[in-house]
Design a protein around this motif. Structure first.
Motif, PDB file in Angstrom:
ATOM      1  N   LEU A 374       0.838  -1.202   0.000  1.00 14.31           N
ATOM      2  CA  LEU A 374       0.000   0.000   0.000  1.00 14.31           C
ATOM      3  C   LEU A 374       0.873   1.253   0.000  1.00 14.31           C
ATOM      4  CD1 LEU A 374      -2.792  -1.043   2.533  1.00 14.31           C
ATOM      5  CD2 LEU A 374      -3.010  -0.797   0.056  1.00 14.31           C
ATOM      6  N   LEU A 375       1.926   1.223   0.803  1.00 16.33           N
ATOM      7  CA  LEU A 375       2.812   2.390   0.875  1.00 16.33           C
ATOM      8  C   LEU A 375       3.471   2.650  -0.475  1.00 16.33           C
ATOM      9  CD1 LEU A 375       4.452   1.890   4.377  1.00 16.33           C
ATOM     10  CD2 LEU A 375       2.848   3.679   3.684  1.00 16.33           C
ATOM     11  N   ARG A 376       3.818   1.573  -1.166  1.00 15.58           N
ATOM     12  CA  ARG A 376       4.439   1.737  -2.476  1.00 15.58           C
ATOM     13  C   ARG A 376       3.430   2.379  -3.445  1.00 15.58           C
ATOM     14  NH1 ARG A 376       5.840  -3.532  -4.077  1.00 15.58           N
ATOM     15  NH2 ARG A 376       7.059  -3.665  -2.180  1.00 15.58           N
ATOM     16  N   GLY A 377       2.185   1.919  -3.339  1.00 16.36           N
ATOM     17  CA  GLY A 377       1.135   2.508  -4.168  1.00 16.36           C
ATOM     18  C   GLY A 377       0.970   3.990  -3.894  1.00 16.36           C
ATOM     19  N   GLN A 380       3.745   5.812  -5.481  1.00 14.14           N
ATOM     20  CA  GLN A 380       3.604   5.839  -6.939  1.00 14.14           C
ATOM     21  C   GLN A 380       2.608   6.885  -7.416  1.00 14.14           C
ATOM     22  OE1 GLN A 380       4.911   4.020  -9.502  1.00 14.14           O
ATOM     23  NE2 GLN A 380       6.341   2.815  -8.276  1.00 14.14           N
ATOM     24  N   ALA A 381       1.663   7.202  -6.555  1.00 10.81           N
ATOM     25  CA  ALA A 381       0.638   8.165  -6.956  1.00 10.81           C
ATOM     26  C   ALA A 381       1.237   9.552  -7.154  1.00 10.81           C
ATOM     27  CB  ALA A 381      -0.463   8.229  -5.906  1.00 10.81           C
ATOM     28  N   GLN A 382       2.399   9.773  -6.544  1.00 11.32           N
ATOM     29  CA  GLN A 382       3.070  11.075  -6.662  1.00 11.32           C
ATOM     30  C   GLN A 382       2.129  12.228  -6.368  1.00 11.32           C
ATOM     31  OE1 GLN A 382       5.888  11.865  -9.589  1.00 11.32           O
ATOM     32  NE2 GLN A 382       6.163   9.745 -10.185  1.00 11.32           N
ATOM     33  N   ALA A 383       1.433  12.094  -5.248  1.00 14.13           N
ATOM     34  CA  ALA A 383       0.492  13.133  -4.869  1.00 14.13           C
ATOM     35  C   ALA A 383       0.796  13.595  -3.451  1.00 14.13           C
ATOM     36  CB  ALA A 383      -0.944  12.604  -4.937  1.00 14.13           C
ATOM     37  N   THR A 384       0.569  14.866  -3.203  1.00 11.40           N
ATOM     38  CA  THR A 384       0.816  15.409  -1.872  1.00 11.40           C
ATOM     39  C   THR A 384      -0.176  14.829  -0.873  1.00 11.40           C
ATOM     40  OG1 THR A 384       1.461  17.414  -2.993  1.00 11.40           O
ATOM     41  CG2 THR A 384       1.169  17.558  -0.613  1.00 11.40           C
ATOM     42  N   GLN A 385      -1.419  14.753  -1.293  1.00  8.67           N
ATOM     43  CA  GLN A 385      -2.453  14.141  -0.462  1.00  8.67           C
ATOM     44  C   GLN A 385      -3.054  12.967  -1.218  1.00  8.67           C
ATOM     45  OE1 GLN A 385      -4.953  17.660  -0.017  1.00  8.67           O
ATOM     46  NE2 GLN A 385      -4.508  17.640   2.181  1.00  8.67           N
ATOM     47  N   VAL A 386      -3.408  11.923  -0.456  1.00  8.33           N
ATOM     48  CA  VAL A 386      -3.921  10.717  -1.105  1.00  8.33           C
ATOM     49  C   VAL A 386      -5.207  10.255  -0.435  1.00  8.33           C
ATOM     50  CG1 VAL A 386      -3.465   8.234  -1.422  1.00  8.33           C
ATOM     51  CG2 VAL A 386      -1.682   9.910  -1.960  1.00  8.33           C
ATOM     52  N   LEU A 387      -6.157   9.873  -1.265  1.00  6.03           N
ATOM     53  CA  LEU A 387      -7.355   9.187  -0.783  1.00  6.03           C
ATOM     54  C   LEU A 387      -7.190   7.722  -1.156  1.00  6.03           C
ATOM     55  CD1 LEU A 387      -9.771  11.929  -1.990  1.00  6.03           C
ATOM     56  CD2 LEU A 387      -9.796  11.039   0.355  1.00  6.03           C
ATOM     57  N   LEU A 388      -7.360   6.834  -0.166  1.00  4.69           N
ATOM     58  CA  LEU A 388      -7.085   5.419  -0.383  1.00  4.69           C
ATOM     59  C   LEU A 388      -8.383   4.618  -0.315  1.00  4.69           C
ATOM     60  CD1 LEU A 388      -5.023   3.106  -0.666  1.00  4.69           C
ATOM     61  CD2 LEU A 388      -4.610   3.262   1.794  1.00  4.69           C
ATOM     62  N   LEU A 389      -8.640   3.853  -1.358  1.00  2.00           N
ATOM     63  CA  LEU A 389      -9.852   3.028  -1.430  1.00  2.00           C
ATOM     64  C   LEU A 389      -9.475   1.554  -1.301  1.00  2.00           C
ATOM     65  CD1 LEU A 389     -11.545   4.838  -4.465  1.00  2.00           C
ATOM     66  CD2 LEU A 389     -12.444   4.771  -2.128  1.00  2.00           C
ATOM     67  N   PRO A 390      -9.740   0.910  -0.144  1.00  2.00           N
ATOM     68  CA  PRO A 390      -9.321  -0.493   0.043  1.00  2.00           C
ATOM     69  C   PRO A 390     -10.218  -1.507  -0.668  1.00  2.00           C
ATOM     70  CG  PRO A 390     -10.306   0.391   2.072  1.00  2.00           C
ATOM     71  CD  PRO A 390     -10.240   1.530   1.095  1.00  2.00           C
ATOM     72  N   ASN A 391     -11.490  -1.179  -0.855  1.00  2.00           N
ATOM     73  CA  ASN A 391     -12.418  -2.067  -1.574  1.00  2.00           C
ATOM     74  C   ASN A 391     -12.563  -3.454  -0.957  1.00  2.00           C
ATOM     75  OD1 ASN A 391     -12.957  -0.042  -3.393  1.00  2.00           O
ATOM     76  ND2 ASN A 391     -11.364  -0.695  -4.820  1.00  2.00           N
ATOM     77  N   ASN A 392     -12.385  -3.547   0.323  1.00  2.00           N
ATOM     78  CA  ASN A 392     -12.507  -4.844   1.000  1.00  2.00           C
ATOM     79  C   ASN A 392     -12.631  -4.578   2.503  1.00  2.00           C
ATOM     80  OD1 ASN A 392     -12.013  -7.337   2.233  1.00  2.00           O
ATOM     81  ND2 ASN A 392     -10.713  -8.000   0.527  1.00  2.00           N
ATOM     82  N   PRO A 393     -13.660  -5.177   3.130  1.00  2.00           N
ATOM     83  CA  PRO A 393     -13.818  -4.898   4.572  1.00  2.00           C
ATOM     84  C   PRO A 393     -12.600  -5.327   5.378  1.00  2.00           C
ATOM     85  CG  PRO A 393     -15.349  -6.621   3.832  1.00  2.00           C
ATOM     86  CD  PRO A 393     -14.708  -6.045   2.609  1.00  2.00           C
ATOM     87  N   GLY A 398      -5.913  -2.360   7.612  1.00  2.00           N
ATOM     88  CA  GLY A 398      -4.575  -2.316   7.005  1.00  2.00           C
ATOM     89  C   GLY A 398      -4.344  -1.003   6.286  1.00  2.00           C
ATOM     90  N   ALA A 399      -5.381  -0.518   5.633  1.00  2.00           N
ATOM     91  CA  ALA A 399      -5.265   0.743   4.902  1.00  2.00           C
ATOM     92  C   ALA A 399      -5.039   1.897   5.876  1.00  2.00           C
ATOM     93  CB  ALA A 399      -6.526   0.986   4.069  1.00  2.00           C
ATOM     94  N   GLU A 400      -5.766   1.846   6.995  1.00  2.00           N
ATOM     95  CA  GLU A 400      -5.590   2.915   7.980  1.00  2.00           C
ATOM     96  C   GLU A 400      -4.190   2.871   8.582  1.00  2.00           C
ATOM     97  OE1 GLU A 400      -9.065   2.273  10.330  1.00  2.00           O
ATOM     98  OE2 GLU A 400     -10.272   3.606   9.047  1.00  2.00           O
ATOM     99  N   GLN A 401      -3.691   1.643   8.763  1.00  2.00           N
ATOM    100  CA  GLN A 401      -2.325   1.468   9.255  1.00  2.00           C
ATOM    101  C   GLN A 401      -1.337   2.119   8.281  1.00  2.00           C
ATOM    102  OE1 GLN A 401      -0.953   0.200  11.859  1.00  2.00           O
ATOM    103  NE2 GLN A 401       1.165  -0.174  11.181  1.00  2.00           N
ATOM    104  N   ALA A 402      -1.517   1.831   6.997  1.00  2.00           N
ATOM    105  CA  ALA A 402      -0.628   2.399   5.980  1.00  2.00           C
ATOM    106  C   ALA A 402      -0.735   3.919   5.965  1.00  2.00           C
ATOM    107  CB  ALA A 402      -0.964   1.835   4.602  1.00  2.00           C
ATOM    108  N   VAL A 410      -2.592  10.846   4.039  1.00  2.00           N
ATOM    109  CA  VAL A 410      -3.441   9.838   3.413  1.00  2.00           C
ATOM    110  C   VAL A 410      -4.729   9.697   4.200  1.00  2.00           C
ATOM    111  CG1 VAL A 410      -3.608   7.415   2.697  1.00  2.00           C
ATOM    112  CG2 VAL A 410      -1.391   8.579   2.639  1.00  2.00           C
ATOM    113  N   SER A 411      -5.839   9.681   3.500  1.00  2.00           N
ATOM    114  CA  SER A 411      -7.128   9.512   4.148  1.00  2.00           C
ATOM    115  C   SER A 411      -7.806   8.300   3.532  1.00  2.00           C
ATOM    116  CB  SER A 411      -7.966  10.782   3.933  1.00  2.00           C
ATOM    117  OG  SER A 411      -9.191  10.664   4.596  1.00  2.00           O
ATOM    118  N   VAL A 412      -8.292   7.393   4.372  1.00  2.00           N
ATOM    119  CA  VAL A 412      -8.924   6.172   3.868  1.00  2.00           C
ATOM    120  C   VAL A 412     -10.429   6.409   3.688  1.00  2.00           C
ATOM    121  CG1 VAL A 412      -9.424   3.744   4.335  1.00  2.00           C
ATOM    122  CG2 VAL A 412      -7.213   4.739   4.999  1.00  2.00           C
ATOM    123  N   VAL A 413     -10.905   6.129   2.505  1.00  2.00           N
ATOM    124  CA  VAL A 413     -12.355   6.124   2.280  1.00  2.00           C
ATOM    125  C   VAL A 413     -12.743   4.644   2.333  1.00  2.00           C
ATOM    126  CG1 VAL A 413     -14.219   6.742   0.712  1.00  2.00           C
ATOM    127  CG2 VAL A 413     -12.142   8.144   0.795  1.00  2.00           C
TER     128      VAL A 413
END
Lengths: 552, 281
Positions: A374-377, A380-393, A398-402, A410-413
């Motif tokens: 996830l961190l690598r992703g 790779q996004a090369q963005a200052t702020q990131v919204l992360l979509l885990p798509n799996n309960p 894990g996404a929040e951990q990352a 990074v903010s998890v949706v």
């Protein structure tokens, strides 16, 4: 052709004849000029506009008696074009004609000096009419032509020679437009309005010196450069190398249909994507990015003969990298805000990048990505702020951990499945703030239902009865709602649980275990059962899940 | 001595409103292949939608010729003290401003004030209404024009389109082009940028979600001074949307208008839009 003496001046009758020929020539070149039209708005109607404007101008001139002076004819032409001006190019043409009329206002006929002065005034009036004159357009063509005419007149040339000098320079200016305007250079075309004006000038010479081949050599230069000019020509260059799928190019020979109709017949990708269908009924060029080139080719073959076919798999070029910068934002440098999405399967990856995801991380049921993935992703996004979509309960934590360990904001949706993730990504607006986006995306997630279809790994029970190992099971919004041996029946049973009346679109994402033909049958079944729903099919490419289905 | 207001057929103000205020409306042009129609003069909205839906080749559109503006201006400027305020569709979307400016220059540039609304439809219409009201109060033309020039940042449009196709065909896709990269069929939500060109603000997959979203987006612009619903052939949805808006803004006169054929050509059937004017702070 009998030799005819070249007249010494342009008379009223001569001007009228010349413009009549110009109208004919414009009619012949109309479609070609339309296809060149990429500036200022690529709406592909410059040729039509100039043709109709000149037609209105000539109609008014034709009301005059045959012996009308050149001043009277020019005045009528100017007035007619002013009332009949159509489109930008038509308006500018009307201003050129108005200037010309002013330049010869007191004259019975135009000699070298009056002709040059009239062209000069045409250029000046046209320049004044445009708020921000741009070089490399019809304006520079008329200006350069007028300058050449003035030089020739000052050198003591005849009227015909002055006109020829103007035409020669007009075509050179048309050729130069390609280099003067970025949008033209990118599309590989010359300026449409300038081209049209040169056609008009050429026709005047043609009539005056009694030759009919003047326009020909110049015209052949316009579409050179191997370019594919078209009403949407600018798309060919501006659209990112997106689409993935297959870049499909061919010539269609001997069709009786117009490009627009062919476009409609080739299917939705030809209509909505960055597709090009240009040319004439007899010969047109088609360039489409499609997931299913065979479908496009089957349809095309019914319309004409396919030649020079080229199909390129745009996917392979990108396949090795699982983490990719989204095509929707082929940015240089960093994004302010980007979306990173976790998804299984190449079909989903393409789709998500096409929708503007900044990066996609491979992962899904049974193969959750690690925090490191996830961190690598996120990197790779090369963005200052990131919204992360885990798509799996199971991946939300894990996404929040990352998100916590990442050095970026990074903010998890918390999307629980792919339909939710896609709905959230659709609601993303790169120009809005992170918090606004997070709220919009979360709301959008709530508006979509997800059906996930797989096979039971062991025997069990659900409220509908027992489930055998290997049975097809369907999970609707996280709850097991249908099971059985027949894939299609289970899917339809699951969909029946939805509030169908409030839904519009069902999208089937096919997994690797399902044949295309089977998914077509399923689509047909769903359509028959729920006739008010639109059904779309896409290749998700996920393992384990035969189908992931969104309903909204 | 009088101030007369001129606009164009894309402003979408109801005809009775324009007529009562003495507003002169210059029609843009629609071309169905070789047939030419004056927007809303030679073709009703309903006839147009029927043609648009039935026809294989969509029509093209064009600004009014400068000569038509000239005739209108000359007719209105009979007395030496007369002035014209001519309010039009954004120059970023149409050449109408260019035709009007050419005509103003030819007739009398000092007495004809051409204003770029940097909007379209009722977005332009709100400027026209403002001009009408101020002229009726006896404000001098220069003062009215100066006020109109401050309005565009408060004027907005939020539209749900059924498809990107018509924007693309009409060449007005602008930054919405970024939405083209997807294989999924989507319904775009668009707005107008500062100069009036089209910008994307969202995408949805179902119409119901889109209708919900335009309302949410509108709420971000509260408080409002004026608001209207504009649509292309989607009567029922427009009625429902206007009704719902009336409940939210009970004191406001919510206009509901079918978009002009010219605008419909570029937005496409099924379009549903809010036009609004934010209250001044």
């Amino acid at each position: 052709m009998a030799t005819v003496a070249v007249p010494e001046t342009v008379t009223g009758a001569g001007l009228r004849l010349g413009l009549a020929r110009a109208l004919e020539r414009l009619a012949q070149q109309r479609d070609r000029i339309n296809d060149l039209n990429v500036f200022p708005v690529p709406d592909g109607d410059t040729g039509t506009n100039m043709h109709l404007t000149l037609a209105a101008a000539l109609a008014e001139a034709n009301l005059l008696p045959a012996q009308a002076s050149v001043a009277q004819v020019a005045q009528a032409v100017a007035h007619g074009s002013l009332m009949g001006a159509r489109g930008n190019s038509g308006v500018i043409l009307s201003q050129i004609l108005r200037g010309v009329a002013g330049g010869c206002a007191t004259h019975d006929q135009m000699g070298p000096e009056v002709l040059a002065r009239s062209l000069r005034e045409g250029a000046e009036v046209a320049y004044r009419a445009v708020k921000r004159p741009v070089d490399g357009t019809i304006l520079s063509v008329v200006k350069d032509a007028a300058a050449a005419a003035e030089r020739a007149a000052a050198d003591g040339r005849t009227t015909a020679e002055v006109l020829q000098a103007a035409v020669g320079e007009a075509w050179d200016a048309v050729e130069r437009s390609r280099e003067l305007l970025d949008v033209l250079r990118q599309a590989g075309v010359v300026d449409a309005g300038g081209f049209g004006l040169a056609v008009i000038f050429s026709a005047l010479v043609e009539v005056m010196v009694g030759s009919d081949d003047i326009a020909v050599p110049a015209l052949s230069r316009a579409g050179s450069n191997g370019a594919r000019p078209g009403p949407l020509g600018v798309l060919a260059t501006e659209a990112p190398a997106s689409g993935f799928g297959y870049c499909t190019e061919f010539s269609l020979v001997g069709s009786e249909l117009e490009p627009m109709e062919v476009r409609a017949r080739l299917g939705s990708e030809a209509e909505d994507d960055s597709a090009l269908v240009v040319g004439d009924p007899g010969l047109m060029h088609v360039h489409i990015h499609t997931q299913e080139p065979w479908e496009v080719l089957t349809r095309a073959a019914e319309l004409g003969k396919i030649e020079r076919l080229k199909v390129e798999d745009m996917t392979t070029q990108h396949h090795e990298a699982r983490l990719r910068v989204g095509a929707g934002n082929s940015h240089e440098g960093r994004l302010a805000l980007g979306v990173v999405v976790v998804a299984p399967g190449f079909g989903f990856h393409q789709l998500l990048l096409g929708l503007g995801a900044a990066a996609v991380v491979e992962g899904g049921q049974g193969m959750n990505p690690s925090t490191e993935d996830l961190l690598r992703g996120i990197e790779q996004a090369q963005a200052t702020q990131v919204l992360l979509l885990p798509n799996n309960p199971n991946l939300i934590l894990g996404a929040e951990q990352a998100a916590r360990v990442s050095r970026h904001e990074v903010s998890v949706v918390p999307s629980r499945n792919l339909p939710q993730g896609i709905a959230a990504l659709l609601a993303f607006d790169p120009d809005a703030r992170l918090e606004v986006n997070r709220q919009r995306m979360q709301r959008a997630m709530g508006e979509v239902h997800a059906v996930e279809v797989t096979r039971a790994v062991r025997a069990s029970q659900y409220q509908g009865g027992p489930i055998a190992k290997g049975d097809v099971i369907a999970v609707l919004d996280g709850e097991l709602v249908a099971a059985g041996q027949d894939l299609t029946e289970v899917v339809v049973a699951a969909l029946s649980r939805l509030p169908i009346d409030s839904l519009e679109v069902v999208t089937l994402y096919r997994g690797t275990s399902v044949q295309v033909g089977d998914s077509e049958l399923l689509e047909a079944k769903i359509r028959a059962r729920f006739p008010n729903l639109e059904v779309e099919r896409h290749d998700g490419g996920q393992a384990l899940y035969a189908y992931i289905i969104s309903a909204e | 001595m009088a101030i007369r207001i001129v606009t164009d057929s894309t402003c979408d103000l109801p005809e009775d409103v324009r007529r009562a205020a003495g507003v002169v409306t210059v029609p843009l042009r629609l071309h169905f292949q070789d047939e030419v129609f004056r927007d809303r003069v030679d073709l009703t909205d309903a006839e147009f939608v029927a043609r648009l839906t039935a026809g294989k080749v969509p029509p093209s559109t064009s600004q009014p010729p400068p000569g038509e503006f000239e005739a209108v201006y000359r007719d209105l400027l009979r007395d030496p003290g007369d002035e014209v305020i001519s309010v039009h569709i954004a120059a970023a979307l149409s050449g109408t401003i260019s035709s009007a400016s050419i005509a103003a220059g030819a007739v009398d540039a000092r007495r004809i004030h051409v204003v770029d609304s940097r909007s379209v439809s009722l977005g332009t219409g709100f400027l026209v209404l403002e001009a009408v009201e101020r002229a009726a109060r006896g404000e001098p033309a220069e003062q009215i024009v100066a006020f109109l020039e401050t309005m565009p940042p408060r004027v907005g449009i939020i539209a749900l389109l059924d498809t990107l196709r018509f924007l693309l065909l009409g060449g007005r896709i602008g930054k919405v082009r970024a939405m083209l990269g997807t294989a999924l069929s989507i319904k775009p939500l668009i707005a107008l940028g500062p100069d009036g060109s089209v910008v994307p603000v969202g995408r949805v997959r179902s119409r119901a979600a889109g209708i919900k979203r335009v309302t949410e987006l509108l709420a971000e612009h509260r408080p409002l001074a004026r608001c209207g619903v504009v649509y292309v052939g989607a009567d029922d949805d427009a009625v429902a949307l206007a009704e719902q808006t009336r409940r939210t803004y009970p004191d406001m006169d919510i206009l509901r208008q079918h978009a002009s054929p010219v605008l419909s050509t570029h937005a496409g059937p099924g379009t549903l839009a809010y036009c609004y004017l934010e209250a001044s702070r």
